[in-house]
Motif scaffolding. Structure first.
Motif, mmCIF file in Angstrom:
data_model
loop_
_atom_site.group_PDB
_atom_site.id
_atom_site.type_symbol
_atom_site.label_atom_id
_atom_site.label_comp_id
_atom_site.label_asym_id
_atom_site.label_seq_id
_atom_site.Cartn_x
_atom_site.Cartn_y
_atom_site.Cartn_z
ATOM 1 N N PRO A 1 0.818 -1.228 0.000
ATOM 2 C CA PRO A 1 0.000 0.000 0.000
ATOM 3 C C PRO A 1 0.844 1.268 0.000
ATOM 4 N N TYR A 2 2.088 1.161 0.450
ATOM 5 C CA TYR A 2 2.954 2.341 0.513
ATOM 6 C C TYR A 2 3.145 2.943 -0.877
ATOM 7 N N ALA A 3 3.221 2.063 -1.892
ATOM 8 C CA ALA A 3 3.403 2.555 -3.258
ATOM 9 C C ALA A 3 2.248 3.434 -3.693
ATOM 10 N N ARG A 4 1.065 3.189 -3.147
ATOM 11 C CA ARG A 4 -0.129 3.909 -3.588
ATOM 12 C C ARG A 4 -0.299 5.253 -2.899
ATOM 13 N N PHE A 5 0.033 5.314 -1.611
ATOM 14 C CA PHE A 5 -0.248 6.574 -0.928
ATOM 15 C C PHE A 5 0.980 7.467 -0.778
ATOM 16 N N GLN A 6 2.145 7.032 -1.328
ATOM 17 C CA GLN A 6 3.312 7.897 -1.223
ATOM 18 C C GLN A 6 3.142 9.179 -2.043
ATOM 19 N N SER A 7 2.302 9.144 -3.090
ATOM 20 C CA SER A 7 2.147 10.312 -3.944
ATOM 21 C C SER A 7 1.560 11.505 -3.196
ATOM 22 N N VAL A 8 0.826 11.237 -2.107
ATOM 23 C CA VAL A 8 0.258 12.353 -1.341
ATOM 24 C C VAL A 8 1.266 12.911 -0.344
ATOM 25 N N MET A 9 2.420 12.257 -0.196
ATOM 26 C CA MET A 9 3.418 12.708 0.768
ATOM 27 C C MET A 9 4.641 13.338 0.116
ATOM 28 N N VAL A 10 4.744 13.268 -1.204
ATOM 29 C CA VAL A 10 5.852 13.905 -1.905
ATOM 30 C C VAL A 10 5.356 15.185 -2.575
ATOM 31 N N ASP A 11 6.278 16.085 -2.814
ATOM 32 C CA ASP A 11 5.944 17.314 -3.518
ATOM 33 C C ASP A 11 7.125 17.692 -4.412
ATOM 34 N N SER A 12 7.105 18.876 -4.954
ATOM 35 C CA SER A 12 8.131 19.277 -5.916
ATOM 36 C C SER A 12 9.499 19.467 -5.285
ATOM 37 N N ASP A 13 9.597 19.453 -3.946
ATOM 38 C CA ASP A 13 10.886 19.601 -3.274
ATOM 39 C C ASP A 13 11.395 18.302 -2.674
ATOM 40 N N THR A 14 10.683 17.207 -2.880
ATOM 41 C CA THR A 14 11.130 15.921 -2.352
ATOM 42 C C THR A 14 12.350 15.435 -3.130
ATOM 43 N N TYR A 15 13.311 14.929 -2.396
ATOM 44 C CA TYR A 15 14.586 14.467 -2.962
ATOM 45 C C TYR A 15 14.408 13.031 -3.443
ATOM 46 N N VAL A 16 14.270 12.829 -4.755
ATOM 47 C CA VAL A 16 14.004 11.500 -5.303
ATOM 48 C C VAL A 16 14.880 11.255 -6.524
ATOM 49 N N VAL A 17 14.917 10.002 -6.966
ATOM 50 C CA VAL A 17 15.637 9.652 -8.193
ATOM 51 C C VAL A 17 14.922 10.305 -9.371
ATOM 52 N N THR A 18 15.658 11.118 -10.129
ATOM 53 C CA THR A 18 15.036 11.931 -11.176
ATOM 54 C C THR A 18 15.914 11.945 -12.425
ATOM 55 N N TYR A 19 15.278 11.864 -13.559
ATOM 56 C CA TYR A 19 15.968 11.978 -14.851
ATOM 57 C C TYR A 19 15.952 13.436 -15.280
ATOM 58 N N ASP A 20 17.119 13.971 -15.611
ATOM 59 C CA ASP A 20 17.238 15.364 -16.047
ATOM 60 C C ASP A 20 16.941 15.438 -17.542
ATOM 61 N N TYR A 21 15.659 15.612 -17.856
ATOM 62 C CA TYR A 21 15.261 15.608 -19.266
ATOM 63 C C TYR A 21 15.794 16.822 -20.013
ATOM 64 N N LYS A 22 16.109 17.893 -19.296
ATOM 65 C CA LYS A 22 16.662 19.062 -19.973
ATOM 66 C C LYS A 22 18.045 18.772 -20.543
ATOM 67 N N ARG A 23 18.798 17.932 -19.842
ATOM 68 C CA ARG A 23 20.107 17.524 -20.348
ATOM 69 C C ARG A 23 19.991 16.361 -21.319
ATOM 70 N N GLY A 24 19.062 15.452 -21.044
ATOM 71 C CA GLY A 24 19.046 14.184 -21.784
ATOM 72 C C GLY A 24 18.288 14.195 -23.086
ATOM 73 N N GLU A 25 17.310 15.076 -23.245
ATOM 74 C CA GLU A 25 16.455 15.050 -24.440
ATOM 75 C C GLU A 25 16.890 16.095 -25.466
ATOM 76 N N PRO A 26 16.690 15.772 -26.747
ATOM 77 C CA PRO A 26 16.193 14.500 -27.284
ATOM 78 C C PRO A 26 17.266 13.422 -27.207
ATOM 79 N N ARG A 27 16.870 12.260 -26.791
ATOM 80 C CA ARG A 27 17.807 11.146 -26.633
ATOM 81 C C ARG A 27 18.052 10.473 -27.970
#
Length: 500
Positions: A242-268
């Protein structure tokens, strides 16, 4: 299944597609998503092995958590098992502390602290617990390590599964499952060892004299470990947790998570090492898909943060290795925040924004409750006396011009020392305490063994003229003296009834 999203939340159907989605790409309908999900459930994932900073952290935490789990039941403390949850005797032993059912408040505080810790860590860094310390992740890592040692890495495992049935295939698969079952069985045995003395449990297991419930939980927990870590694996994280489902309500735009930098990577796109990718209009992503191959849940982090991502950082290690080979800067996939990508913030700026109001609130509440928890444990009385009146005889007259009331004293010794108790009563003139429900008069002086629970019948007598008809408050005074000379006093209020 994987819903394309911005790094912090899923896109609603009316929102514009993110910048890295190909122009003209068709948005998935609900039926497309359902069909893709059903295919994903049937698809077997073959994670590729990876080395790096985060892989090292995962290995270290696997070792530490398993040393703790497998080792604790074997530790001894005062000639007994250091950690034992003895459900039959209704006593929990945790090193030098003995807890009784009356101490359930401590369990409540622990659950509150755990919930706040979950909220805090998720607000800070997403599913950090899932990626490094969750039992499902830990045992999946152990089982996959065994699988790689027996069957080989990703390509070898795929070829083995696609090959026709043969003696070699049966031998390799059989060896893997024997090792899996051995680990699962030892895990189940250790689990039972937290609820029954593990040394006796081992002897009973060898003699096949375990009780029916012990056999049930041993086999059940072993089977669950073998099934979850060997077969279900990422399906538990994606569809059962269930943690996978309700984690979205606990993260926001400042949460430190694994992220792909699409500004650097695209177009791939693929290119040779010598290609001037900027002149070709390409981004830094070489579209090698290794980040997908190493992912234990099989997602593509380049599509944004998804609820299936457990934050293990495997894709970060893999991408950094590829960036090294093509001489590009590391960090195309990294731990950062959505705001950090959108506003091109440095790591220092991203970390500064972690201390936002919700994090400070969670932290403050955790500090307060932990302080209360530790303070309560430090000042906890090891001797407890509960007074229970005999409801069958509220008060009666006995020869000698006396009135007597009958009580039962429940005495809990939560220390690991035997105690010598002296019990008296005060509050009315001439009170006299008798032992054993009307036995011979004596000053009640009893011994309570270490970590014992004693139910003692007590009769209290008072002169007929010591009070008027009705209930009068009295106090039971229990003075204790331990083997080491430590003295304590417990005072418990009750009432003495004069009949008409």
């Amino acid at each position: 299944m994987t819903t394309e999203s911005t790094p912090a939340q899923h896109l609603p159907e009316t929102e514009e597609p993110p910048p890295w989605r190909p122009a003209g790409a068709k948005r998935k309908t609900a039926s497309d998503t359902l069909e893709e999900t059903l295919k994903d459930v049937r698809r077997k994932i073959y994670p590729r092995s990876v080395t790096g900073w985060f892989a090292g952290w995962r290995v270290m935490l696997v070792v530490l958590t398993q040393l703790l789990y497998y080792g604790l039941p074997w530790l001894q403390w005062n000639e007994r098992q250091a950690v034992l949850f003895d459900l039959g005797a209704r006593k929990f032993y945790i090193f030098g502390m003995v807890l009784w059912p009356q101490d359930v408040i401590y369990l409540t505080l622990l659950l509150i602290i755990s919930a706040l810790a979950l909220f805090l860590f998720t607000a800070l860094a997403g599913r950090l617990f899932c990626g490094y310390a969750c039992p499902q992740t830990v045992y999946t890592e152990i089982f996959m390590w065994i699988e790689r040692k027996v069957e080989g890495d990703r390509v070898a495992r795929i070829r083995l599964d696609e090959s026709p049935l043969s003696f070699k295939k049966l031998r390799v698969k059989g060896t893997k499952h024997l090792l899996w079952i051995a680990v699962a069985f030892w895990t189940g045995f250790t689990f039972i060892g937290y609820f029954a003395p593990i040394r006796e449990l081992g002897a009973n297991l060898l003699a096949f004299t375990l009780g029916p419930w012990q056999w049930f939980w041993l086999l059940f927990y072993s089977f669950a470990t073998w099934g979850n870590a060997g077969f279900l694996r990422e399906q538990v994280c994606k569809y059962m947790c269930p943690y996978a489902r309700f984690q979205s309500v606990m993260v926001d735009s400042d949460t430190y998570v694994v992220t792909y930098d699409y500004k650097r990577g695209e177009p791939r796109g693929p290119r040779s090492k010598k290609t001037d990718y900027k002149a070709e209009g390409l981004g830094e992503c070489v579209d090698c898909s290794i980040c997908v191959q190493v992912c234990p849940t099989g997602i593509d982090i380049r599509k944004g943060l998804q609820y299936m991502c457990i934050g293990c950082g495997a894709c970060v290690d893999a991408c950094n290795q590829v960036m090294e080979k093509v001489n590009y800067p590391k960090g195309l996939i990294r731990y950062t925040s959505e705001r950090g990508i959108e506003e091109n913030l440095s790591d220092t700026q991203v970390r500064k924004r972690l201390l936002r109001p919700r994090v400070l609130i969670y932290s403050t509440l955790m500090v307060i409750i932990i302080a209360v928890f530790l303070g309560s444990l430090a000042t906890r009385e090891t001797l407890r006396v509960d007074i229970i009146r005999d409801r069958g005889a509220l008060g009666r007259e006995v020869p000698g011009g006396l009135i007597e009331n009958v009580y039962r004293l429940q005495i809990l010794n939560a220390s690991e020392e035997s105690l010598r108790l002296s019990i008296s009563a005060e509050g009315l003139p001439g009170l006299n305490v008798l032992s054993g429900g009307g036995g011979k008069q004596s000053a009640i002086d009893i011994r309570v063994p270490a970590a014992a629970n004693l139910l003692l019948p007590v009769v209290v007598q008072a002169p007929y003229d010591a009070g008027e008809t009705g209930a009068h408050p009295i106090t039971f005074v229990t003075e204790s003296r331990s083997e080491t000379g430590r003295q304590t006093e417990v005072r418990e209020a009750s009432s003495f009834i004069f009949p008409r």
